[in-house]
Motif scaffolding. Structure first.
Motif, PDB file in Angstrom:
ATOM      1  N   UNK A 409       0.435  -1.019   0.074  1.00 12.26           N
ATOM      2  CA  UNK A 409       0.049   0.270   0.212  1.00 12.26           C
ATOM      3  C   UNK A 409       0.926   1.566   0.062  1.00 12.26           C
ATOM      4  N   UNK A 410       1.611   0.889   0.518  1.00 14.15           N
ATOM      5  CA  UNK A 410       2.950   2.564   0.684  1.00 14.15           C
ATOM      6  C   UNK A 410       3.779   3.073  -0.427  1.00 14.15           C
ATOM      7  N   UNK A 411       3.760   2.062  -1.016  1.00  9.80           N
ATOM      8  CA  UNK A 411       4.473   1.573  -2.519  1.00  9.80           C
ATOM      9  C   UNK A 411       3.268   2.218  -3.358  1.00  9.80           C
ATOM     10  N   UNK A 412       2.271   1.824  -3.083  1.00 10.65           N
ATOM     11  CA  UNK A 412       1.265   2.795  -3.930  1.00 10.65           C
ATOM     12  C   UNK A 412       0.605   3.791  -4.363  1.00 10.65           C
ATOM     13  N   UNK A 413       1.414   4.387  -2.756  1.00 11.79           N
ATOM     14  CA  UNK A 413       0.701   5.944  -2.375  1.00 11.79           C
ATOM     15  C   UNK A 413       2.094   6.527  -3.069  1.00 11.79           C
ATOM     16  N   UNK A 414       3.340   5.964  -2.716  1.00 16.98           N
ATOM     17  CA  UNK A 414       3.837   6.481  -3.719  1.00 16.98           C
ATOM     18  C   UNK A 414       3.849   7.180  -4.714  1.00 16.98           C
ATOM     19  N   UNK A 415       3.997   5.733  -5.869  1.00 16.93           N
ATOM     20  CA  UNK A 415       3.386   5.944  -7.043  1.00 16.93           C
ATOM     21  C   UNK A 415       2.381   6.610  -7.917  1.00 16.93           C
ATOM     22  N   UNK A 416       1.892   7.102  -6.862  1.00 12.56           N
ATOM     23  CA  UNK A 416       0.252   7.072  -7.072  1.00 12.56           C
ATOM     24  C   UNK A 416       0.869   9.018  -7.409  1.00 12.56           C
ATOM     25  N   UNK A 417       1.280   9.508  -6.191  1.00 16.61           N
ATOM     26  CA  UNK A 417       1.520  11.023  -6.011  1.00 16.61           C
ATOM     27  C   UNK A 417       2.452  11.408  -6.732  1.00 16.61           C
ATOM     28  N   UNK A 418       3.444  10.450  -7.676  1.00 21.11           N
ATOM     29  CA  UNK A 418       4.623  10.832  -8.379  1.00 21.11           C
ATOM     30  C   UNK A 418       3.906  10.650 -10.256  1.00 21.11           C
ATOM     31  N   UNK A 419       2.792  10.117 -10.105  1.00 23.18           N
ATOM     32  CA  UNK A 419       1.855  10.153 -10.923  1.00 23.18           C
ATOM     33  C   UNK A 419       1.450  11.091 -11.450  1.00 23.18           C
ATOM     34  N   UNK A 420       0.637  11.246 -10.046  1.00 19.02           N
ATOM     35  CA  UNK A 420      -0.263  13.042 -10.803  1.00 19.02           C
ATOM     36  C   UNK A 420       0.588  14.146 -11.020  1.00 19.02           C
ATOM     37  N   UNK A 421       2.088  14.364 -10.045  1.00 22.29           N
ATOM     38  CA  UNK A 421       2.780  15.013 -11.254  1.00 22.29           C
ATOM     39  C   UNK A 421       3.276  15.055 -11.931  1.00 22.29           C
ATOM     40  N   UNK A 422       3.604  13.582 -12.288  1.00 22.19           N
ATOM     41  CA  UNK A 422       4.069  13.498 -14.547  1.00 22.19           C
ATOM     42  C   UNK A 422       2.688  13.808 -14.941  1.00 22.19           C
ATOM     43  N   UNK A 423       2.066  13.554 -14.626  1.00 24.39           N
ATOM     44  CA  UNK A 423       0.366  13.236 -15.734  1.00 24.39           C
ATOM     45  C   UNK A 423      -0.533  14.921 -15.507  1.00 24.39           C
ATOM     46  N   UNK A 424       0.554  15.678 -14.341  1.00 24.35           N
ATOM     47  CA  UNK A 424      -0.566  17.228 -14.450  1.00 24.35           C
ATOM     48  C   UNK A 424      -2.098  16.789 -13.775  1.00 24.35           C
ATOM     49  N   UNK A 425      -1.968  15.766 -13.202  1.00 27.15           N
ATOM     50  CA  UNK A 425      -3.700  15.552 -13.062  1.00 27.15           C
ATOM     51  C   UNK A 425      -3.549  15.474 -11.025  1.00 27.15           C
ATOM     52  N   UNK A 426      -4.993  15.821 -10.874  1.00 27.82           N
ATOM     53  CA  UNK A 426      -4.738  15.593  -9.091  1.00 27.82           C
ATOM     54  C   UNK A 426      -4.729  14.590  -8.814  1.00 27.82           C
ATOM     55  N   UNK A 427      -4.508  14.294  -7.474  1.00 26.40           N
ATOM     56  CA  UNK A 427      -4.134  12.904  -6.818  1.00 26.40           C
ATOM     57  C   UNK A 427      -5.165  12.930  -6.522  1.00 26.40           C
ATOM     58  N   UNK A 428      -5.788  13.201  -5.848  1.00 25.65           N
ATOM     59  CA  UNK A 428      -7.631  12.398  -5.903  1.00 25.65           C
ATOM     60  C   UNK A 428      -7.953  12.048  -6.555  1.00 25.65           C
ATOM     61  N   UNK A 429      -7.943  12.262  -7.968  1.00 27.72           N
ATOM     62  CA  UNK A 429      -8.904  11.171  -8.807  1.00 27.72           C
ATOM     63  C   UNK A 429      -7.826  10.213  -9.477  1.00 27.72           C
TER      64      UNK A 429
END
Length: 646
Positions: A409-429
């Motif tokens: 779960x922690x790794x998933x959370x880290x990658x979601x945050x990273x993806x949010x920045x790379x994709x310019x997409x709101x993290x909550x989405x």
């Protein structure tokens, strides 16, 4: 007199069984966690893909059981299954691990035949390897095979290290050599070295090709890969067929030569072909393996995980080919491993690019260009989706679906945050999309688990069932027989009355009951046979001294799928009684249920006979039997509180 080959003695096997620690052995391959009362240890099964742990270990009994794929056994079975060893090899492995002296006896004829065939396969495969190596230095071998290797830049050291060879361009060159040296034709065929036509004609499988021997993790040759040097010859690569010693889904080319380097660098480079492996070795990069041109399998990933939790996938610079291989990355992530990716310029592969750059520059390229899968996948989809909103939405879904494969779960959370920045997409989405996928996957897993356990209705549902038209009484009897054997092997030594053991009661009450389920009948007969000689056995004895179905069934009978949480008592002061606290009632009721189901089965069978009776006299006889059976059924139903029709 010729002495038979030796077999490991019973004393050694017993010493291994006594010393082997199931937690220690399984813990080398998976992460074990306690839950509930702590009686069991749980992990994601090493034998099949799953996200929710269903693999259970019972340390005090020395056994494991997976409620997902059904595999079960003891320490020896685990090593056999996980490492692809036979029984004797597993015993030797564990004896070495625990420093136990190996004492040997003579083998039985059956054991000898089985071991001889396996040994013979290794012997002929080794002979073939030596033969192909020799052919590389014949006149034809030098002008064609050795010339090809030299053109590819293979050094003499590489050729010797990977034991490369050549098969001459003749129909039966190897066959003639092997039979001249008294090698058995059947073994040659089973090893995949010769092909036998319907009319009995034999010929070599590999002809006019350079040979890449395939080694198992211990260094034994188990198969061959052969590359044609002719333009029109198909297929380009020809591999050995599967055999008793070769299963392509469980083998990685180069693992034997690279396993120490993989451990040392704590990283494994994964490439596609044989020459990619050899080229990297020549660039002084030995921590590399190949899936030999086949799709990556779960077994291969688990094999790598024995040496490192980190995999770096090397991709040719071909976008279409990369996308086709993305499933492999998802599988690595599902296994809980860390994955990075290196992509080479278009038109290049690890072999060609290492030659272009040279060893030092190539190493630097790998270090500088290794990227995590999020950056890799984002970049892969970026160009094609930049101006197309629909493709961009689909790309984001693809990336999040890959993150969902990660069990941590922690790794998933880290990658979601990273993806949010790379994709310019709101993290909550992204989190919302991730949760949708996780919930969907969990439902699928639950559905699969229900499907796997179809037919195994809970006993509590069955015992309250009233007479139903079409009821399968054979199945109901089987369930009660199973419960009787479970009580016998789990609690046989327990007293249910003063100085009166449970096994005494069960054997007396079931003396006239004929078990209809072969496996339960067999276990019951084993118990009675030992009792006649003055020995009362238990589940441990059966696990240690049985094989096949008996051993598997006993493990199933002693392993509980669910535990009562200690929180009921510790936090809420609610005492949930354990089965052994009310054993007397449990065993009495079970005997009554078994007899009740047997009676119902007999009633059903008698009714069928009554319908097919050819004479009035025969019908009258069946009718009288029916009356007696119904009386017994009603009496037992009263004891159990079950309503039946009279």
């Amino acid at each position: 007199m010729i002495q038979k080959p030796l077999l490991i003695s019973k004393q050694t096997i017993q010493a291994v069984q006594d010393r082997a620690d199931i937690e220690d052995i399984v813990g080398d391959f998976v992460t074990l966690k306690r839950k509930g009362s702590g009686k069991y240890l749980w992990a994601c099964c090493p034998f099949h893909d799953e996200k929710t742990p269903s693999f259970s270990i019972t340390p005090d009994r020395g056994i494991y059981k997976c409620f997902g794929c059904g595999k079960s056994g003891d320490s020896i079975n685990f090593i056999m299954e996980h490492d692809g060893l036979n029984y004797i090899e597993a015993i030797r492995h564990l004896a070495t691990k625990y420093g136990i002296e190996i004492i040997e006896d003579e083998q039985s004829d059956e054991q000898l035949a089985e071991q001889n065939e396996r040994d013979s396969l290794f012997i002929v495969l080794n002979y073939a390897k030596e033969y192909f190596k020799e052919q590389l230095h014949t006149e034809e071998g030098k002008s064609i095979g050795l010339s090809y290797f030299k053109e590819r830049g293979f050094t003499t050291n590489t050729i010797e290290k990977f034991e490369l060879g050549y098969s001459i361009d003749a129909w039966d060159g190897f066959y003639q050599s092997a039979t001249k040296n008294a090698y058995n034709e059947d073994i040659l065929e089973k090893a995949g070295l010769i092909v036998r036509k319907d009319e009995g004609k034999k010929y070599d499988r590999f002809r006019g090709r350079v040979i890449f021997p395939i080694h198992n993790v211990t260094g034994k040759v188990v198969a061959f890969g052969a590359r044609t040097l002719k333009k029109d010859d198909k297929p380009k690569y020809l591999n050995s067929p599967e055999s008793d010693v070769y299963h392509k889904s469980k083998i990685l080319y180069g693992l034997y030569q690279g396993k120490n380097a993989i451990r040392q660098h704590d990283n494994c480079y994964l490439v596609e072909g044989y020459t990619d492996v050899t080229s990297l070795h020549q660039s002084d990069i030995e921590n590399v393996v190949s899936s030999s041109g086949t799709s990556l399998t779960e077994e291969q990933i688990k094999l790598i995980s024995r040496f490192s939790q980190n995999i770096t996938v090397l991709f040719d610079g071909d976008a279409a080919g990369i996308k086709a291989s993305l499933r492999g990355i998802d599988m690595i992530l599902e296994a809980g491993m860390n994955v990075r990716v290196v992509v080479f310029p278009e038109g290049d592969d690890p072999d060609s690019y290492s030659k272009k750059l040279g060893s030092t520059a190539f190493k630097t390229y790998l270090e500088d260009n290794a990227t995590d899968f999020i950056n890799f996948k984002t970049g892969l989809y970026a160009d094609e989706s930049a101006k197309d909103p629909l493709k961009r939405a689909q790309s984001i879904k693809e990336i999040v679906s890959t993150i969902a494969k990660i069990p941590d779960g922690i790794k998933r959370a880290v990658y979601i945050k990273e993806s949010s920045n790379l994709l310019s997409m709101d993290e909550s989405v992204l989190v919302a999309e991730l949760n949708k996928i996780l919930i969907s996957d969990r439902r699928k897993d639950d559905k699969k688990r229900v499907e796997e356990t179809t037919g195994e209705k809970l006993l509590e549902e069955l015992i309250t069932e009233t007479e139903v038209k079409g009821t399968d009484y054979n199945q109901l009897v089987k369930i009660q027989e199973r419960e009787s054997i479970r009580l016998l092997i789990n609690y046989g030594f327990n007293e249910i009355e003063e100085e009166f053991k449970l096994y005494n009661y069960l054997l007396e009450e079931l003396e006239d009951v004929e078990f209809i389920t072969p496996i339960y009948k067999e276990i019951f007969e084993i118990f009675k046979k030992h009792l006649e000689s003055g020995q009362v056995i238990d589940s441990k004895f059966l696990i240690d001294n049985s094989e096949g179905k008996v051993k598997t069934e006993v493990i199933d009978l002693v392993t509980e799928r669910r535990e009562i949480s200690p929180n009921w008592n510790d936090k809420f002061q609610i005492h949930i009684p354990h089965e052994n606290e009310q054993l007397e009632a449990v065993v009495y009721t079970n005997v009554a249920r078994l007899k009740f189901r047997v009676i119902q089965k007999l009633i059903t069978e008698n009714l069928a006979k009554m319908k097919s009776a050819e004479s009035e006299e025969e019908q009258d006889k069946m009718f009288r039997i029916h009356g007696e059976l119904k009386k017994s059924e009603v009496e037992l139903a009263k004891v159990l509180g079950i309503v039946v029709s009279r």
